[in-house]
Design an enzyme around this catalytic site. Structure first.
Site, PDB file in Angstrom:
ATOM      1  CE  LYS A  80      -4.601   0.923   1.068  1.00  0.00           C
ATOM      2  NZ  LYS A  80      -5.878   0.233   0.779  1.00  0.00           N
ATOM      3  N   GLY A 180     -19.748   7.392   7.024  1.00  0.00           N
ATOM      4  CA  GLY A 180     -18.905   7.813   5.795  1.00  0.00           C
ATOM      5  C   GLY A 180     -19.867   7.301   4.587  1.00  0.00           C
ATOM      6  CB  VAL A 181     -22.280   8.689   2.731  1.00  0.00           C
ATOM      7  CG1 VAL A 181     -23.288   7.379   2.902  1.00  0.00           C
ATOM      8  CG2 VAL A 181     -22.871   9.682   3.704  1.00  0.00           C
ATOM      9  N   GLY A 182     -18.879   8.288   1.346  1.00  0.00           N
ATOM     10  CA  GLY A 182     -18.098   8.488   0.389  1.00  0.00           C
ATOM     11  C   GLY A 182     -18.319   7.620  -1.000  1.00  0.00           C
ATOM     12  CG  ASN A 183     -15.435   7.882  -4.048  1.00  0.00           C
ATOM     13  OD1 ASN A 183     -16.301   8.569  -4.747  1.00  0.00           O
ATOM     14  ND2 ASN A 183     -14.225   8.131  -3.969  1.00  0.00           N
ATOM     15  CB  VAL A 184     -16.883   2.418  -0.972  1.00  0.00           C
ATOM     16  CG1 VAL A 184     -17.400   1.065  -0.657  1.00  0.00           C
ATOM     17  CG2 VAL A 184     -15.409   2.073  -1.542  1.00  0.00           C
ATOM     18  CB  ALA A 185     -20.745   4.436   2.042  1.00  0.00           C
ATOM     19  CE1 TYR A 186     -25.380   8.692  -4.042  1.00  0.00           C
ATOM     20  CE2 TYR A 186     -23.999   7.805  -5.821  1.00  0.00           C
ATOM     21  CZ  TYR A 186     -25.285   8.284  -5.446  1.00  0.00           C
ATOM     22  OH  TYR A 186     -26.038   9.119  -6.413  1.00  0.00           O
TER      23      TYR A 186
END
Ligand code: NAI
Ligand code: COI
Length: 365
Positions: A80, A180-186
């Site tokens: 990473k 967290g409602v970012g890229n994945v969670a959205y």
């Protein structure tokens, strides 16, 4: 931080510090283990409180990738990168091109992709300098942004965990609290909403919250409140270490299933939630959809093939829960054993001598 002591404790192979004055690049590439193949793991750009915090994050995330790739059945090791900086202000073209040259210098030992704070556009810039990058634009025949596929994997993994806790894998009428409602969670919330789940969301970004409220009828709460809300499933989809001494006593959920990497602050927190009867879907198993998807690029990207593998996350979570119940161990231990056994077997199968072009006997081939 005592770097070699830490690396020795968890058997890391390599830690690389990359600096480019002109672009402001300060990157740390951590390679944990390449037994199964080249290390594949994303690049995170984040404003760390200290250099030590950045090093620790790179190391922890790289080890997580070793286990994730092994458990997902990929022929890839774990690595990473973290780039120290604010992804909203500090990015420039030269930075990602300079970073791409550092990756090229590793000659395939490390392959990168997106993570928090980096985008397909950033990967395309890295691709100007090296082929050891995935998640680049579909225009190059690649898989693009991994987040929607990670989201799908989390959704199917959540269903498998729900089946254990509630006796059915239907999420209709189930309340899911999403941190967290970012890229994945959205994208994950869309699947949940379409299946009839009720959503409670939080994010430090007000616009992200507003979008979930408007599009999915989600109820919004403040970031500190998410742990204690009345819900069936808690889905951590922001940053790591959120299952800890402060948050565990607040939890009302029967299931923890979300995309965030390194959710357990310490392993003892995994033991604690197990004792409380919470069904925990191990983070690196449930969130493997993205890496499964980008890894497919290495064979010539085929979306159907990749999605079939991502569907398997349901079975992997089921299997891990089965081992956990059979052996009376927490699910995170069951997942670790599964990954470690695969690495050990492959390592053993590679132990016999193999003549290569560098060996003194090579002129006899
Ligand atoms: N993007 C991917 O394909 C994969 C992502 N992951 C992990 O999933 C998690 C989310 O990733 P992305 O959606 O790509 O990142 P993102 O940056 O798009 O979303 C994270 C969201 O969490 C919010 N956030 C940060 N701290 C918070 C806090 N204390 N409370 C509430 N919200 C907070 C941010 O404002 C942001 O909206 C990360 O841990 C990432 O490493 C894991 C595997 C693959
Ligand atoms: C392609 C990425 C999504 C891989 C990664 O860094 C991860 O799964 O955390």
């Amino acid at each position: 931080m005592k770097i070699f002591e830490y690396m020795g404790k968890y058997d890391y192979e390599q830690l690389l510090f990359c600096q480019d004055e002109q672009s402001g690049l300060k990157a740390i590439i951590a390679i944990h283990d390449t037994t199964l193949g080249p290390a594949l793991g994303g690049t995170r750009m984040w404003t760390y409180a200290s250099e030590d915090a950045a090093i620790e994050d790179a190391l922890r995330l790289a080890k997580g990738m070793t286990y994730k790739n092994a458990a997902a059945g990929l022929n890839l090791g774990g690595g990473k990168t973290v780039i120290i900086g604010d992804p909203r202000k500090d990015k420039n073209e030269e930075m990602f091109r300079a970073f791409g040259r550092f990756i090229q210098g590793l000659n395939g030992r490390y392959i990168t992709a997106e993570d928090v704070g980096t985008t397909v556009e950033d990967m395309d810039l890295i691709h100007e300098e090296t082929n050891f990058v995935t998640g680049i634009s579909p225009a190059f025949g690649s898989s693009g942004n991994p987040s929607p596929v990670t989201a799908y994997g989390c959704y199917v993994g959540m269903k498998a965990a729900a089946k254990e806790a509630f006796g059915t894998d239907s999420l209709e009428g189930i309340t899911v609290a999403v941190q967290g409602v970012g890229n994945v969670a959205y994208a994950m919330c869309r699947y949940l909403h379409e299946e009839g789940a009720q959503l409670i969301v939080t994010d430090i970004n007000k616009e992200a919250v507003q979008r979930a409220v408007e599009e999915f009828g989600a109820k919004a709460v403040d970031p500190d409140e998410i742990y204690g809300v009345d819900c069936d499933i808690f889905a951590p989809c922001a940053l790591g270490a959120i299952i800890n001494d402060e948050t565990i006593p607040q939890l009302k959920a029967k299931v923890i299933a979300g995309s965030a990497n390194n959710q357990l602050k310490e392993t003892r927190h995994g033991d604690q939630i197990h004792e409380m009867g919470i069904v925990y879907a191990p983070d690196y198993v449930i969130n493997a959809g993205g890496v499964i998807n980008v890894a497919d690029e290495l064979y010539g990207y085929n979306r159907d093939r990749a999605m079939k593998k991502v569907e398997q996350i349901y079975n992997s979570i089921e299997k891990i829960i089965g081992i956990s119940k059979r052996d009376g161990i927490p699910t995170y231990v069951a997942a670790d054993r599964m990954a470690e056994e695969r690495i050990a077997k492959v390592s053993k199968s590679r132990s016999q001598f193999l003549l290569n072009s560098k060996h003194t006997l090579s002129n006899r081939i």
